[in-house]
Design a protein around this motif. Structure first.
Motif, mmCIF file in Angstrom:
data_model
loop_
_atom_site.group_PDB
_atom_site.id
_atom_site.type_symbol
_atom_site.label_atom_id
_atom_site.label_comp_id
_atom_site.label_asym_id
_atom_site.label_seq_id
_atom_site.Cartn_x
_atom_site.Cartn_y
_atom_site.Cartn_z
ATOM 1 N N ASN A 194 -13.867 1.106 6.236
ATOM 2 C CA ASN A 194 -13.559 -0.300 6.495
ATOM 3 C C ASN A 194 -14.489 -0.940 7.513
ATOM 4 O O ASN A 194 -14.577 -2.164 7.572
ATOM 5 C CB ASN A 194 -12.094 -0.456 6.913
ATOM 6 C CG ASN A 194 -11.174 -0.401 5.702
ATOM 7 O OD1 ASN A 194 -11.414 -1.072 4.713
ATOM 8 N ND2 ASN A 194 -10.150 0.419 5.761
ATOM 9 N N GLN A 236 -16.997 7.179 -1.667
ATOM 10 C CA GLN A 236 -15.682 6.770 -1.179
ATOM 11 C C GLN A 236 -14.803 6.283 -2.329
ATOM 12 O O GLN A 236 -13.654 6.717 -2.481
ATOM 13 C CB GLN A 236 -15.843 5.658 -0.139
ATOM 14 C CG GLN A 236 -14.538 5.098 0.402
ATOM 15 C CD GLN A 236 -13.885 5.993 1.435
ATOM 16 O OE1 GLN A 236 -14.581 6.676 2.165
ATOM 17 N NE2 GLN A 236 -12.572 5.983 1.512
ATOM 18 N N GLN A 237 -15.321 5.362 -3.134
ATOM 19 C CA GLN A 237 -14.490 4.724 -4.152
ATOM 20 C C GLN A 237 -14.348 5.554 -5.425
ATOM 21 O O GLN A 237 -13.349 5.418 -6.138
ATOM 22 C CB GLN A 237 -15.059 3.340 -4.502
ATOM 23 C CG GLN A 237 -15.288 2.420 -3.315
ATOM 24 C CD GLN A 237 -14.012 2.093 -2.547
ATOM 25 O OE1 GLN A 237 -12.934 2.566 -2.866
ATOM 26 N NE2 GLN A 237 -14.137 1.271 -1.513
ATOM 27 N N SER A 282 0.823 -1.217 0.000
ATOM 28 C CA SER A 282 0.000 0.000 0.000
ATOM 29 C C SER A 282 0.854 1.261 0.000
ATOM 30 O O SER A 282 0.424 2.310 -0.492
ATOM 31 C CB SER A 282 -0.945 -0.003 1.212
ATOM 32 O OG SER A 282 -0.229 0.133 2.431
ATOM 33 N N THR A 295 -4.333 5.408 -9.823
ATOM 34 C CA THR A 295 -5.599 4.952 -9.240
ATOM 35 C C THR A 295 -6.015 3.565 -9.733
ATOM 36 O O THR A 295 -6.997 3.011 -9.257
ATOM 37 C CB THR A 295 -6.728 5.958 -9.520
ATOM 38 O OG1 THR A 295 -6.706 6.322 -10.900
ATOM 39 C CG2 THR A 295 -6.567 7.194 -8.662
ATOM 40 N N GLU A 341 -6.161 1.525 -6.663
ATOM 41 C CA GLU A 341 -7.431 1.504 -5.940
ATOM 42 C C GLU A 341 -8.415 0.542 -6.595
ATOM 43 O O GLU A 341 -9.120 -0.208 -5.915
ATOM 44 C CB GLU A 341 -8.022 2.917 -5.888
ATOM 45 C CG GLU A 341 -9.425 3.011 -5.309
ATOM 46 C CD GLU A 341 -9.508 2.625 -3.842
ATOM 47 O OE1 GLU A 341 -10.624 2.330 -3.382
ATOM 48 O OE2 GLU A 341 -8.468 2.618 -3.161
ATOM 49 N N SER A 362 -11.180 7.841 -2.102
ATOM 50 C CA SER A 362 -10.049 6.911 -2.122
ATOM 51 C C SER A 362 -9.096 7.142 -3.286
ATOM 52 O O SER A 362 -7.870 7.186 -3.085
ATOM 53 C CB SER A 362 -10.555 5.468 -2.117
ATOM 54 O OG SER A 362 -11.069 5.129 -0.845
ATOM 55 N N SER A 385 -18.185 -1.038 -5.372
ATOM 56 C CA SER A 385 -16.843 -0.482 -5.168
ATOM 57 C C SER A 385 -16.013 -0.549 -6.443
ATOM 58 O O SER A 385 -15.312 0.414 -6.798
ATOM 59 C CB SER A 385 -16.130 -1.237 -4.035
ATOM 60 O OG SER A 385 -16.769 -1.007 -2.801
ATOM 61 N N GLN A 426 -9.122 9.300 5.280
ATOM 62 C CA GLN A 426 -9.719 8.261 4.453
ATOM 63 C C GLN A 426 -10.273 7.130 5.326
ATOM 64 O O GLN A 426 -11.267 6.497 4.977
ATOM 65 C CB GLN A 426 -8.685 7.708 3.474
ATOM 66 C CG GLN A 426 -9.300 6.844 2.369
ATOM 67 C CD GLN A 426 -8.541 5.554 2.142
ATOM 68 O OE1 GLN A 426 -7.840 5.061 3.014
ATOM 69 N NE2 GLN A 426 -8.680 4.995 0.967
ATOM 70 N N GLN A 427 -9.643 6.897 6.471
ATOM 71 C CA GLN A 427 -10.106 5.845 7.374
ATOM 72 C C GLN A 427 -11.187 6.331 8.328
ATOM 73 O O GLN A 427 -12.103 5.592 8.667
ATOM 74 C CB GLN A 427 -8.919 5.296 8.177
ATOM 75 C CG GLN A 427 -7.929 4.518 7.352
ATOM 76 C CD GLN A 427 -8.558 3.329 6.654
ATOM 77 O OE1 GLN A 427 -9.315 2.574 7.253
ATOM 78 N NE2 GLN A 427 -8.260 3.162 5.370
ATOM 79 N N THR A 476 -7.074 10.217 -2.533
ATOM 80 C CA THR A 476 -6.168 10.000 -1.401
ATOM 81 C C THR A 476 -4.873 9.332 -1.851
ATOM 82 O O THR A 476 -3.770 9.809 -1.584
ATOM 83 C CB THR A 476 -6.845 9.148 -0.323
ATOM 84 O OG1 THR A 476 -7.959 9.859 0.215
ATOM 85 C CG2 THR A 476 -5.867 8.807 0.803
ATOM 86 N N TRP A 477 -5.008 8.182 -2.537
ATOM 87 C CA TRP A 477 -3.811 7.444 -2.957
ATOM 88 C C TRP A 477 -2.968 8.262 -3.920
ATOM 89 O O TRP A 477 -1.728 8.233 -3.868
ATOM 90 C CB TRP A 477 -4.207 6.109 -3.597
ATOM 91 C CG TRP A 477 -4.761 5.129 -2.628
ATOM 92 C CD1 TRP A 477 -6.062 4.719 -2.502
ATOM 93 C CD2 TRP A 477 -4.041 4.433 -1.598
ATOM 94 N NE1 TRP A 477 -6.189 3.821 -1.471
ATOM 95 C CE2 TRP A 477 -4.962 3.615 -0.906
ATOM 96 C CE3 TRP A 477 -2.704 4.412 -1.207
ATOM 97 C CZ2 TRP A 477 -4.600 2.803 0.161
ATOM 98 C CZ3 TRP A 477 -2.333 3.594 -0.140
ATOM 99 C CH2 TRP A 477 -3.270 2.806 0.523
#
Length: 496
Positions: free
Chosen positions: A284, A383-384, A133, A154, A157, A388, A315, A278-279, A391-392
């Protein structure tokens, strides 16, 4: 170079280039993101395996929690250690080592004779998950051309959520084919296949131009650029890399002591903040505990398990949307939309579970369960598709070249620790304040996270990694309140 020449060059090459991505770059991204597939599979497969391993391993509620969360704890330290060694060993070699660790962890969990060995090998597997990750997004960001970096990073992801979906489908498939017994061992062992493919594939992949240049191997850096860039972009990017490294050399050897520099300290905490929010959105808890929550609001066991697959499908579809969106809108905008969209979805779930009665005329209200499921799917869409991917990508872009491995590892360490703590606390929150109180808590945290995004998250779209480094240095080195605003910085950049 005159201003007119610079503008002409920037239109033809670099971040604003209209050239197509070289095929070799796509091959590299496809191979490297097998790490993301393993990341997703190994975090998702345990939900089904736990249904069958309990009797054989004599699991108690406490050891069940340890088996589940030990991977998350190992992942935090895998991210940290891979970041520390990434500069010395190289991104490519780190991923090769992680592929071997993935295989060892998968085989070890599949053959575990008791709960102690299971927890041990889940920790080992977690080291690989965390390392992947932290390292894979950096590797792809440095190997990809600037004008395609967003979409290629991405892919990680997309592969993570595809791995989770694969885990849910394989769990159902193994159960349908062989039923109970030791089916769980095959579920866990399946992860060795992509691990071997990752190891074999990365043996033939190069390291990144930035890493070769950082080691003084400029000829190899140019050779990689010639294989991964349009011809007209090679000289432009090589010059940028050399100039950036020369500036860093003038500043002296870079190390953790450089956190004493105010702009790097600010950047470090911005990166950690981006990773943690993100968490704190609660994503999760939905991925790990969706069946438990849906059963709690009135769904049957079969309906709850089917809904978990639906979460995986949504997702994957939304991750594809996110890849498309990154070519259209900025990272900061996507983060804002994702953060506030997730917060609204959490408020929706909290309101449904609080205001709708559990029973109607003495029977469980099925509508309540399906509205909660709708809220989950709405949450996962934001989120997806927005939060996310941005973020990445931001984490892979914002850190300076010589500190990218260490800073990225530290940020992902914080992300996994947040994941571990939230996942550990969620069942207790659910028992003490109920579903509505739990999601209201996440929503309130989401509002604070939104304020952080408005205040601190920069826009990095349409800039090379070297340009991003210069931009953030100038922005964070200025003490002016107006200049510290990302919106003001964006306006200033647009005016030049």
């Amino acid at each position: 170079m005159t201003k007119e020449q610079y503008i002409t060059l920037n239109r033809a090459s670099g971040p604003n280039s209209s050239t197509k991505t070289e095929p070799f770059v796509k091959v590299i991204a496809a191979v490297a993101t097998l790490g993301g597939l393993l990341f997703g599979y190994d975090t998702g497969v345990i939900s089904g395996a736990l249904l069958f391993m309990g009797d054989e391993l004599h699991l108690t509620p406490f050891t069940t929690g340890l088996v589940t969360s030990s991977l998350l704890f190992g992942a935090a330290f895998g991210a940290l250690f891979s970041g520390l060694f990434a500069n010395a060993a190289g991104r490519q070699k780190i991923i090769i080592i992680l592929a071997m660790v993935f295989a060892i962890g998968a085989i070890g969990t599949a053959l575990a004779p008791n709960v102690e060995w299971m927890i041990f090998f889940r920790l080992i597997l977690g080291v690989a998950v965390g390392g992947a990750s932290a390292t894979v997004p950096v590797y792809i960001a440095e190997i990809a051309p600037a004008n395609r970096r967003g979409q290629l990073v991405t892919l990680q992801e997309l592969m993570i959520v595809s791995g989770q979906l694969l885990a849910y489908i394989s769990n159902a498939g193994f159960n349908a084919a062989w039923g109970g017994g030791e089916t769980w061992r095959w579920m866990l062992a399946l992860a060795t296949v992509p691990a071997v493919l990752l190891w074999f594939g990365m043996m033939f992949m190069p390291d990144t131009p930035g890493w070769y240049a950082m080691q003084g191997r400029l000829a190899q850096a140019r050779r990689v650029l010639e294989r991964t860039r349009a011809r007209e972009d090679v000289d432009w990017e090589m010059e940028e890399i050399e100039e950036t490294l020369a500036e860093e050399k003038d500043r002296g050897k870079v190390g953790l002591r450089d956190l004493a520099k105010p702009w790097l300290l600010k950047l470090f905490f911005i990166g950690v903040g981006i990773a943690v929010i993100q968490q704190t959105s609660g994503v999760n808890t939905i991925m790990y505990y969706a069946p438990t929550m849906l059963k709690a609001v009135g769904m049957s066991t079969n309906a709850a398990l089917f809904a978990t697959i639906a979460n995986g499908v949504v997702s994957v579809l939304m991750a594809c949307v996110g890849i498309w969106l990154l070519g259209k809108i900025g990272r900061r905008t996507m983060t804002l939309v994702g953060q506030f969209g997730c917060t609204f979805s959490l408020l929706f779930i909290a309101a449904v579970s609080f205001f709708m009665p559990e029973t109607v005329h003495g029977e469980v209200d099925a509508l309540r369960g399906y509205l909660v499921l709708f809220g989950m799917l709405m949450f996962l869409s934001f989120q997806q598709a927005f939060l996310s991917p941005a973020t990445w990508l931001l984490l892979s872009e914002i850190f300076p070249t010589r500190l990218r491995g260490v800073f990225m590892g530290s940020a992902i360490f914080a992300m996994w620790i947040a994941n571990f703590m939230i996942s550990l606390a969620f069942p207790m929150l659910l028992a003490s304040v109920g579903l509505s109180g739990t999601f209201l808590s996440f929503a309130l945290i989401g509002i604070l996270s939104g304020a952080f995004v408005i205040r601190c998250v920069p826009e990095t779209r349409n800039r090379s990694l070297e340009q991003i480094e210069h931009f953030l240095h100038d922005w964070l080195s200025d003490d002016s309140e107006e200049r510290r605003s990302p919106a003001a910085a964006k306006r200033q950049a647009a005016s030049h």
